[in-house]
Motif scaffolding. Structure first.
Motif, PDB file in Angstrom:
ATOM      1  N   VAL A  41       0.830  -1.204   0.000  1.00 46.87           N
ATOM      2  CA  VAL A  41       0.000   0.000   0.000  1.00 46.87           C
ATOM      3  C   VAL A  41       0.865   1.255   0.000  1.00 46.87           C
ATOM      4  N   ARG A  42       1.960   1.214   0.763  1.00 45.59           N
ATOM      5  CA  ARG A  42       2.855   2.370   0.832  1.00 45.59           C
ATOM      6  C   ARG A  42       3.801   2.419  -0.364  1.00 45.59           C
ATOM      7  N   LEU A  43       4.276   1.255  -0.786  1.00 51.17           N
ATOM      8  CA  LEU A  43       5.289   1.236  -1.838  1.00 51.17           C
ATOM      9  C   LEU A  43       4.760   1.733  -3.174  1.00 51.17           C
ATOM     10  N   GLN A  44       3.481   1.542  -3.438  1.00 50.54           N
ATOM     11  CA  GLN A  44       2.943   1.934  -4.742  1.00 50.54           C
ATOM     12  C   GLN A  44       3.086   3.432  -5.013  1.00 50.54           C
ATOM     13  N   TYR A  45       3.247   4.221  -3.964  1.00 49.99           N
ATOM     14  CA  TYR A  45       3.408   5.661  -4.150  1.00 49.99           C
ATOM     15  C   TYR A  45       4.819   6.028  -4.613  1.00 49.99           C
ATOM     16  N   GLN A  46       5.698   5.020  -4.707  1.00 48.04           N
ATOM     17  CA  GLN A  46       7.065   5.274  -5.178  1.00 48.04           C
ATOM     18  C   GLN A  46       7.260   4.809  -6.629  1.00 48.04           C
ATOM     19  N   TYR A  47       6.187   4.347  -7.276  1.00 48.91           N
ATOM     20  CA  TYR A  47       6.297   3.803  -8.633  1.00 48.91           C
ATOM     21  C   TYR A  47       6.590   4.896  -9.662  1.00 48.91           C
ATOM     22  N   GLY A  48       7.150   4.453 -10.778  1.00 51.32           N
ATOM     23  CA  GLY A  48       7.298   5.282 -11.973  1.00 51.32           C
ATOM     24  C   GLY A  48       7.940   6.626 -11.715  1.00 51.32           C
ATOM     25  N   PRO A  49       7.258   7.713 -12.096  1.00 54.13           N
ATOM     26  CA  PRO A  49       7.856   9.050 -11.969  1.00 54.13           C
ATOM     27  C   PRO A  49       8.080   9.466 -10.518  1.00 54.13           C
ATOM     28  N   ASN A  50       7.475   8.750  -9.559  1.00 57.63           N
ATOM     29  CA  ASN A  50       7.653   9.088  -8.148  1.00 57.63           C
ATOM     30  C   ASN A  50       8.883   8.419  -7.538  1.00 57.63           C
ATOM     31  N   TYR A  51       9.563   7.591  -8.319  1.00 56.84           N
ATOM     32  CA  TYR A  51      10.734   6.903  -7.785  1.00 56.84           C
ATOM     33  C   TYR A  51      11.816   7.927  -7.440  1.00 56.84           C
ATOM     34  N   PRO A  52      12.359   7.867  -6.217  1.00 54.35           N
ATOM     35  CA  PRO A  52      13.318   8.898  -5.779  1.00 54.35           C
ATOM     36  C   PRO A  52      14.572   8.936  -6.646  1.00 54.35           C
ATOM     37  N   THR A  53      15.087  10.132  -6.824  1.00 50.60           N
ATOM     38  CA  THR A  53      16.306  10.297  -7.608  1.00 50.60           C
ATOM     39  C   THR A  53      17.551  10.313  -6.743  1.00 50.60           C
ATOM     40  N   ASP A  54      17.401  10.435  -5.423  1.00 50.54           N
ATOM     41  CA  ASP A  54      18.584  10.448  -4.559  1.00 50.54           C
ATOM     42  C   ASP A  54      18.645   9.165  -3.737  1.00 50.54           C
ATOM     43  N   GLN A  55      19.858   8.719  -3.460  1.00 45.89           N
ATOM     44  CA  GLN A  55      20.081   7.435  -2.811  1.00 45.89           C
ATOM     45  C   GLN A  55      19.544   7.400  -1.382  1.00 45.89           C
ATOM     46  N   ALA A  56      19.669   8.479  -0.659  1.00 51.54           N
ATOM     47  CA  ALA A  56      19.197   8.493   0.723  1.00 51.54           C
ATOM     48  C   ALA A  56      17.695   8.225   0.797  1.00 51.54           C
ATOM     49  N   ALA A  57      16.941   8.787  -0.143  1.00 52.65           N
ATOM     50  CA  ALA A  57      15.491   8.568  -0.161  1.00 52.65           C
ATOM     51  C   ALA A  57      15.164   7.127  -0.518  1.00 52.65           C
ATOM     52  N   ARG A  58      15.952   6.541  -1.422  1.00 53.56           N
ATOM     53  CA  ARG A  58      15.731   5.138  -1.774  1.00 53.56           C
ATOM     54  C   ARG A  58      15.994   4.229  -0.575  1.00 53.56           C
ATOM     55  N   GLU A  59      17.068   4.513   0.136  1.00 50.44           N
ATOM     56  CA  GLU A  59      17.398   3.704   1.310  1.00 50.44           C
ATOM     57  C   GLU A  59      16.340   3.861   2.396  1.00 50.44           C
ATOM     58  N   LYS A  60      15.747   5.027   2.505  1.00 50.75           N
ATOM     59  CA  LYS A  60      14.688   5.247   3.491  1.00 50.75           C
ATOM     60  C   LYS A  60      13.475   4.373   3.182  1.00 50.75           C
ATOM     61  N   ILE A  61      13.176   4.175   1.898  1.00 53.04           N
ATOM     62  CA  ILE A  61      12.064   3.296   1.521  1.00 53.04           C
ATOM     63  C   ILE A  61      12.310   1.892   2.044  1.00 53.04           C
TER      64      ILE A  61
END
Length: 241
Positions: A41-61
């Motif tokens: 439910v939470r991860l779907q908000y990171q799909y496609g154009p919402n995928y973070p461009t910085d590594q710190a945000a990706r690691e936070k996911i």
């Protein structure tokens, strides 16, 4: 070869025996983890154009939106009383371990939305295994799978899978298909992310990631519903007897 079901909380299977892994010839414990799965439910908000461009945000996911078996044993137990929590100085029986695995699989789907909608690019970008399980855990490689024999794959299937499912609205429903999947994300020899298959009957151990509907190349920024899971591997040399 000796095979056993490990008692460790996050470790659900181990192969112990004489191995020749690359230049190593010492005995090793080879451990395969339970899946690290997303809160869909939470991860779907990171799909496609919402995928973070910085590594710190990706690691936070990965830190905040993925769960491990150890967490679920504790958080699921109040609603799934068949789960037995291990007490200091005691060991769980094989039957208790098997029940825990089944109940966590059910809870992961019903309570946390465990579904196969991971973001492949996230698996490629972030060290899931090191962050969630520890620095000695990692994704499997082609060499890891090539080192296993048919009996090893059968043991993994017997240990890491179970017959799950129940009636849902009058129809048979398999809530455990994701949690017990033997199709895993894998680091290929060329460094790219591919799919590995741990099932005994697999005709190809390593293959490209599943394609999206219509045969288009896999969208690495969007989950496609295929049951490919993040399982981690740890190899530990054992003392010479």
């Amino acid at each position: 070869m000796k095979r056993l079901l490990a008692v460790g909380v996050v470790v659900v299977a181990a192969l112990i025996g004489q191995r020749a892994w690359a230049a190593l010839t010492a005995r090793e414990a080879v451990e395969i983890s339970a899946p690290l799965f997303p809160d869909t439910v939470r991860l779907q908000y990171q799909y496609g154009p919402n995928y973070p461009t910085d590594q710190a945000a990706r690691e936070k996911i990965v830190d905040e939106e993925f769960y491990v078996f150890e967490q679920l044993l504790v958080s699921c137990q109040p609603n799934y009383p068949a789960i037995t929590l291990q007490q200091p100085g005691t060991a769980l029986t094989p039957a208790q371990l098997a029940t825990n695995f089944q109940e966590v699989a059910k809870c992961s789907y019903k309570q946390y939305g465990a579904k196969p909608y991971n973001i492949p690019q996230l698996v490629d970008d972030v060290d899931f295994c090191g962050r969630k399980l520890g620095a000695d855990w990692r994704l499997s490689t082609e060499a890891d799978l090539a080192s296993l024999d048919p009996a090893d794959f059968q043991f993994l299937a017997d240990t890491l899978t179970a017959a799950g499912g129940e009636s849902l609205n009058g129809s048979a429903f398999n809530w455990s298909s994701f949690y017990f999947s033997l199709r895993i994300y894998l680091r290929a020899a060329d460094g790219t992310l591919k799919m590995g298959d741990l099932s005994p009957a697999a005709t190809a151990r390593v293959s490209p990631l599943p394609r999206t509907d219509g045969g288009a190349p896999q969208d690495l920024l969007t989950g496609n519903g295929e049951t490919v899971v993040v399982r981690c591997i740890r190899r530990t040399p054992l003392p010479t007897p």
